[in-house]
Design a protein around this motif. Structure first.
Motif, short mmCIF file in Angstrom:
data_model
loop_
_atom_site.label_atom_id
_atom_site.label_comp_id
_atom_site.label_asym_id
_atom_site.label_seq_id
_atom_site.Cartn_x
_atom_site.Cartn_y
_atom_site.Cartn_z
N HIS A 1 0.81 -1.22 0.00
CA HIS A 1 0.00 0.00 0.00
C HIS A 1 0.85 1.29 0.00
O HIS A 1 0.56 2.24 -0.74
N HIS B 1 1.31 4.80 -2.49
CA HIS B 1 1.31 6.23 -2.15
C HIS B 1 2.52 6.95 -2.76
O HIS B 1 2.42 8.12 -3.14
N SER C 1 -0.23 9.28 6.45
CA SER C 1 -1.59 8.75 6.35
C SER C 1 -2.13 8.50 7.75
O SER C 1 -1.54 8.93 8.74
N ASP D 1 -6.58 6.93 -0.09
CA ASP D 1 -6.48 5.57 -0.62
C ASP D 1 -7.24 5.40 -1.93
O ASP D 1 -8.42 5.76 -2.02
ZN ZN Z 1 -3.16 5.00 2.60
#
Ligand code: ZN
Ligand code: KG4
Length: 358
Positions: free
Chosen positions: A113, A117, A138, A309
């Motif tokens: 993940h 980003h 985040s 996200d």
């Molecule tokens: Zn995130």
């Protein structure tokens, strides 16, 4: 290469279609379905998140394909977030992506993940390419990473306790604002008087030197406690709310900006990339641009849709790895925690033994 991206790590069900190769990648579609249900509980309820992903995943992917004007047989590979995040939420995306890839006989790739980003700003800014220094902020992470090339990541700094987004959310709660609180704090802070309160900038002192363990790290739990005490001491909280929001945000932003400037200077970078939900914060982006311009560096911040996200960033990172020949086995699993692939602690961190995991 045309890739379907799938992201279900937290409370957004997202799918996207991207196509291209190398750094010439175009976003054909992006669908993000935010789960509203968690607002009632003041935080993400994992079980509810998984169930909501389960009902949303099929229509969200169908919509992403339709928006891209393509059909399943025209997809070459599937890239899916497999770590880190809520494991039950991740499992929905991973299971779906594996089944789809198996049925179509195409490759599937698990994507980290946070690597997504890192790639997000490059979808909008053609110059947001390595080498650069990145600040990822985040709800779950706060990382300062140097990126000499895609896939090679050097951990320069991290939070010692709360993530920046988490600090925003907790302070929002103290101020009686809805979840997730970041954007509400930002809005409130616009009406705040910056001189009414002043909180100590956490882990930020003039006498810090590059070899010091806390030179690039941050810590936000003390700041949160300072806000708590100020809230309790306020005779008229309604009147003080905007000023408290402003003082908190100013302290957090000044800390992030200064640490990022230090990191970029340390590695001699002229480009700084921002990512993660907190990068939606306009005051942070403006302050970062002003401070880094003084050092001759340019700041690339994604638009809110790509900062929070989304599956486009997952497909983008997936294309990079798929082109290198990487594939996941059908045994691909979901993991709540996992270090960013290719991440090494900086020499400075190793020397000061702060640790290197993220
Ligand atoms: Zn995130
Ligand atoms: O990257 P993200 O969408 O999800 C995670 O991977 O955690 O980040 C969500 C975080 C939340 O903590 C939210 O409050 C924060 O980003 N956030 C903001 C703003 N918009 C979202 N924080 C500060 N200012 C904002 N405008």
């Amino acid at each position: 290469m045309r890739v379907l991206g799938v992201e279900t790590s937290c409370d957004e069900t997202s799918a996207a279609v991207l196509e291209g190769s190398g750094d010439d990648v175009r976003q054909r579609s992006l669908v993000i379905l935010s789960q509203d249900v968690h607002r009632v509980f003041g935080g993400v309820v994992p079980e509810l998140a998984s169930r909501a992903h389960l009902t949303a995943i099929v229509p969200v992917v169908a919509r992403a394909l339709a928006d891209a004007g393509c059909t399943l047989p025209e997809i070459d590979a599937v890239a899916v977030t497999h770590a880190p995040g809520l494991v039950g939420a991740l499992l929905v995306g991973v299971s779906y992506a594996k089944a789809l890839a198996f049925a179509r006989g195409i490759p599937v790739l698990g994507v980290h993940h946070m690597e997504g980003h890192l790639f997000a700003p490059s979808l909008e800014h053609p110059a947001a390419l390595p080498p650069f220094t990145a600040l990822l902020v985040s709800g779950g992470h706060t990382l300062l990473v140097d990126v000499p090339a895609w896939g090679t990541y050097e951990l320069l700094g991290a939070t010692r306790d709360d993530a920046a987004g988490e600090a925003f959310d907790k302070v929002a709660k103290l101020l009686g604002l809805p979840y997730p609180g970041g954007r509400h704090v930002e809005r409130l802070a616009r009406d705040g008087d910056p001189s009414r309160f002043r909180f100590t900038r956490p882990m930020l002192r003039r006498d810090q030197r590059p070899g010091d363990a806390d030179y690039l790290d941050v810590s936000f739990s003390g700041l949160k406690t300072a806000v708590l005490h100020a809230v309790r001491a306020a005779p008229d909280l309604d009147a003080e709310r905007p000023h408290l929001a402003r003082a908190f945000q100013d302290a957090l932003i000044e800390t992030l900006v200064e640490k990022t400037a230090r990191a970029a200077r340390l590695r001699g970078r002229r480009r700084v990339v921002l990512g993660g939900g907190v990068a939606c914060n306009g005051a942070l982006v403006v302050a970062m641009r002003e401070r880094l311009a003084a050092d001759g560096a340019e700041v690339f911040a994604p638009s809110p849709r790509l900062a929070t996200d989304n599956a486009a960033m997952i497909a983008r990172a997936g294309i990079f790895r798929l082109e290198r020949g990487e594939r996941s086995a059908h045994a691909l699993a979901a993991h709540a925690a996992m270090p960013l692939p290719g991440l090494e602690a900086s020499v400075e961190r190793r020397a000061s033994s702060v640790g290197g995991t993220a």
